[in-house]
Design a protein around this motif. Structure first.
Motif, PDB file in Angstrom:
ATOM      1  N   THR A 302       0.834  -1.202   0.000  1.00  0.00           N
ATOM      2  CA  THR A 302       0.000   0.000   0.000  1.00  0.00           C
ATOM      3  C   THR A 302       0.865   1.247   0.000  1.00  0.00           C
ATOM      4  N   SER A 305       2.537   1.625  -3.406  1.00  0.00           N
ATOM      5  CA  SER A 305       1.600   2.085  -4.424  1.00  0.00           C
ATOM      6  C   SER A 305       1.272   3.558  -4.252  1.00  0.00           C
ATOM      7  N   THR A 306       1.045   3.973  -3.014  1.00  0.00           N
ATOM      8  CA  THR A 306       0.731   5.376  -2.744  1.00  0.00           C
ATOM      9  C   THR A 306       1.891   6.284  -3.132  1.00  0.00           C
ATOM     10  N   ASP A 394      -5.488  -2.272   1.137  1.00  0.00           N
ATOM     11  CA  ASP A 394      -6.371  -1.226   0.683  1.00  0.00           C
ATOM     12  C   ASP A 394      -7.499  -1.714  -0.203  1.00  0.00           C
ATOM     13  N   MET A 395      -7.509  -3.009  -0.548  1.00  0.00           N
ATOM     14  CA  MET A 395      -8.614  -3.537  -1.338  1.00  0.00           C
ATOM     15  C   MET A 395      -9.268  -4.720  -0.646  1.00  0.00           C
ATOM     16  N   THR A 422      -3.247  -3.704  -4.846  1.00  0.00           N
ATOM     17  CA  THR A 422      -3.390  -2.274  -4.623  1.00  0.00           C
ATOM     18  C   THR A 422      -4.118  -1.658  -5.815  1.00  0.00           C
ATOM     19  N   THR A 423      -4.342  -0.366  -5.741  1.00  0.00           N
ATOM     20  CA  THR A 423      -5.048   0.297  -6.839  1.00  0.00           C
ATOM     21  C   THR A 423      -4.235   0.343  -8.125  1.00  0.00           C
ATOM     22  N   PRO A 427      -4.892  -2.581 -13.309  1.00  0.00           N
ATOM     23  CA  PRO A 427      -5.778  -1.581 -13.917  1.00  0.00           C
ATOM     24  C   PRO A 427      -6.672  -2.230 -14.963  1.00  0.00           C
ATOM     25  N   THR A 439       3.191  -1.155 -12.102  1.00  0.00           N
ATOM     26  CA  THR A 439       2.093  -2.121 -12.167  1.00  0.00           C
ATOM     27  C   THR A 439       2.622  -3.526 -12.424  1.00  0.00           C
TER      28      THR A 439
END
Length: 664
Positions: A302, A305-306, A394-395, A422-423, A427, A439
């Motif tokens: 997390t 990724s942030t 976070d997911m 993660t985000t 994608p 990614t």
């Protein structure tokens, strides 16, 4: 159930740094999708020109153009940029050679196997063979008396060494032909000289040398034997693991990578013969686990990724190629602070991925976990609350309970955290990643962590059931939560989602095996496994994993409806009315074996489904088809499958006869 195998082609830490599978094949498609088509022809022309400044500029321009741009990379490849750059490796101007080598290195890292294979086929090893002895001599001279060379000259040589070694490392993973040719170069002494001088030269070429050694010693006896034969090499690798920074100094991430690689090389060459001190060591227990467990446990995906998203938002735009002055030729390392930080984040992710790949082999034979201390108890409450772990999911809604999984090997808890996307990890197809290298690294970490979990639970399954079923249920729910977050979107560029499901199915099978019959089947889980098994693109191995998991779920004594649904599904995979199995031979054999195991106990609560469904007669009707399918297996080409088929065939015949003898 065998352990997860990692083929040589899968050991590459970075097969395609910037994935391009979402781009249509062909030169015309590359021209349409690239925004820099107009810059290609001038580059090709200048690279072949008479002005050395222009040739140098063209080589640097290639590195700038391909950065995070797979369509332009494909377009350049279609224009024979690889051949043009290899030609420049024999240029009369040293600076042109240096920049050409750097561009080839970047193409290897960004482009993966296809470009590496093209380089090998276009004889890149011919100039590389001349570079290695020259670099070895120069390195010896620098180490003997560094004052005779300026700092800029040394920097140039070390950067060139890094590029040459990296290309050799990438080529080593391209094909057996390339590996054989590189073995003939006897690289081990050259590479070890960088590791031995690690405290006196920059870390980049040292790490590249360690990467190359790690690849060369992967099931490759010529390199393994060279390291085993020289005690100083093993001592050097052990010394790397003993070295630690002073507490007041920040840790360079590349030194962590170096330790991971040294651990991997030692594991590759073990067992190590006497008189080395390592000959008496259990490399997995005494070296690999202590070194790599902290590496995987300390990473927060997390946070990574942030931080990457923050860098992306402030990243400076890359200078347009038409604005690059020939007089002020850009340097190969011309990067903004945001780009440097993104590279650092990616480097750390790749280091963790590498550690996970090494641990995958270790996880197949992990030692039993330590029993709880006196007075500690395990919570076997299925509905117990899960503790939050630093908000590092976070997911996912809840982190796994650390208390609940204490009975499992210590690696399980950090691995569960590393599988959660993660985000930036996956994608959607309609919205490409804002930074493909990050990614790619994130998704690779998730898959590698699942591989480790897969081997842990297959190892536990071979040993029997676990003592704490609640711990298994925690992992079961964590894997399903992860797969739900990943989703099943298909299409070009979504291959990593598929990888997650395929590896995840193996983890689910392992967990279900050690927890049977305590995993309660949920309809959505059962249907998801069936859908994955029925997918036309699924291979036999994936289908076997799904069937094995369904078999375990069907043995829950309180889920008669799920048992019936699964049994009907498995029966549909058997030959019927002369038609072969729609699932293929190996999945069919697994389905037959699963049905035997599910209904081996006629006193089980769900055996009523067997009797009411007339399963005995239906199985009997499939026996000739099973026999025919087994006879069709080529004994010479598929010896193990043929042996497995004969075993299942005989067991099925005996099972049918046994069930017919019962009277209810």
């Amino acid at each position: 159930m065998g352990k997860s195998q990692k083929k040589r082609a899968q050991r590459r830490h970075n097969p395609v740094r910037v994935p391009d599978s979402h781009i249509p094949k062909g030169l015309a498609s590359a021209e349409e999708s690239s925004s820099k088509t107009h810059a290609i022809l001038p580059i090709i022309q200048k690279m072949q020109g008479t002005d050395p400044v222009e040739r140098k500029w063209a080589c640097v321009a290639v590195s700038n153009l391909i950065q995070n741009d797979p369509s332009t990379r494909r377009l350049l490849q279609g224009k024979n940029i690889v051949g043009a750059l290899i030609t420049r490796l024999t240029d009369s101007e040293e600076e042109v050679v240096v920049e050409a080598m750097g561009a080839l290195r970047n193409l290897c890292i960004d482009g993966g196997y296809d470009i590496c294979a093209e380089m090998y086929n276009k004889s890149i090893l011919v100039p590389l063979k001349t570079f290695v002895p020259k670099l070895a001599t120069t390195l010896s001279q620098f180490l003997a008396d560094s004052k005779n060379a300026s700092e800029s000259v040394q920097k140039l040589v070390y950067e060139f060494s890094d590029n040459v070694i990296t290309v050799l490392w990438c080529l080593s993973e391209t094909s057996n032909k390339a590996l054989t040719a590189i073995n003939e170069m006897q690289l081990v002494p050259f590479l070890m000289s960088f590791l031995a001088a690690r405290d006196r030269i920059p870390i980049a070429p040292v790490t590249a040398a360690a990467q190359c050694l790690y690849v060369l010693t992967d099931d490759n006896f010529p390199a393994i034997s060279q390291i085993r034969a020289d005690g100083s090499y093993v001592a050097c690798l052990l010394a790397i693991l003993e070295h630690t920074e002073a507490p007041t100094e920040p840790v360079d991430p590349r030194t962590v990578t170096l330790r991971v690689l040294a651990s991997g090389v030692l594991r590759n060459v073990s067992p190590i013969p006497p008189p080395s001190i390592a000959s008496s060591m259990d490399i997995d227990r005494d070296v690999v686990l202590p070194q790599l467990h902290p590496v995987v446990a300390d990473l927060s995906l997390t946070e990574a990724s942030t931080a990457a998203l923050q860098c992306i938002s402030q990243q400076e735009s890359t200078p347009a190629i038409e604005n690059l002055s020939l007089r002020h030729t850009p340097k190969s390392d011309h990067r903004s602070p945001a780009e440097i930080e993104l590279e650092r984040i990616e480097g750390r992710l790749r280091t963790v991925q590498l550690a996970l790949e090494i641990l995958t082999g270790v996880c197949a034979t992990l030692p039993d976990p330590e029993p709880p201390a006196e007075g500690e108890t395990q919570n076997d409450d299925e509905d117990g609350d899960a503790e939050d772990q630093d908000g590092d999911m976070d997911m996912a809604t809840d982190a796994p309970s650390q208390q609940a999984i204490q009975s499992l090997p210590p690696l399980v808890e950090p691995l569960i955290r590393l599988i959660v996307p993660t985000t930036l990890s996956f994608p959607p197809l309609a919205s490409p990643s804002p930074h493909p290298p990050t990614t790619s690294a994130l998704s690779a970490v998730h898959v590698a962590a699942l591989e480790c979990l897969n081997n842990i639970f297959l190892s536990l399954a071979r040993a029997g059931t676990i003592s704490d079923v609640a711990a298994g249920r925690v992992v079961w729910e964590a894997v399903w939560s992860t797969l739900g977050a990943v989703g099943m979107e298909t299409g070009p560029g979504q291959e990593r989602r598929r990888d997650m499901w395929e590896v995840g199915a193996g983890v689910l099978w392992g967990v279900a095996s050690v927890c049977r019959p305590h995993i309660e089947p949920q309809t959505d889980h059962v249907r998801a496994l069936m859908a994955l098994c029925d997918d036309p693109s699924a291979d036999a191995v994936v289908r076997v994993k799904c069937i094995g998991t369904l078999e375990c779920l069907a043995q829950n004594p309180s889920s008669l409806d799920a048992n019936k649904m699964i049994a009907e599904y498995l029966l549909s995979m058997l030959p019927n009315n002369g038609a072969p199995s729609p699932a293929g031979t190996e999945p069919m054999l697994q389905a037959a074996s699963s049905l035997i195991d599910i209904y081996s106990d006629e006193a089980s609560p769900y055996d009523i489904n067997f009797r009411q469904g007339g399963f005995a007669a239906r199985l009997s009707a499939t026996l000739d088809g099973v026999r025919k399918a087994v006879r069709a297996i080529d004994r010479r080409k598929e010896r193990d499958l043929r042996r497995r088929g004969e075993e299942v065939r005989d067991n099925l015949a005996a099972f049918i006869e046994y069930r017919a003898s019962l009277r209810f």
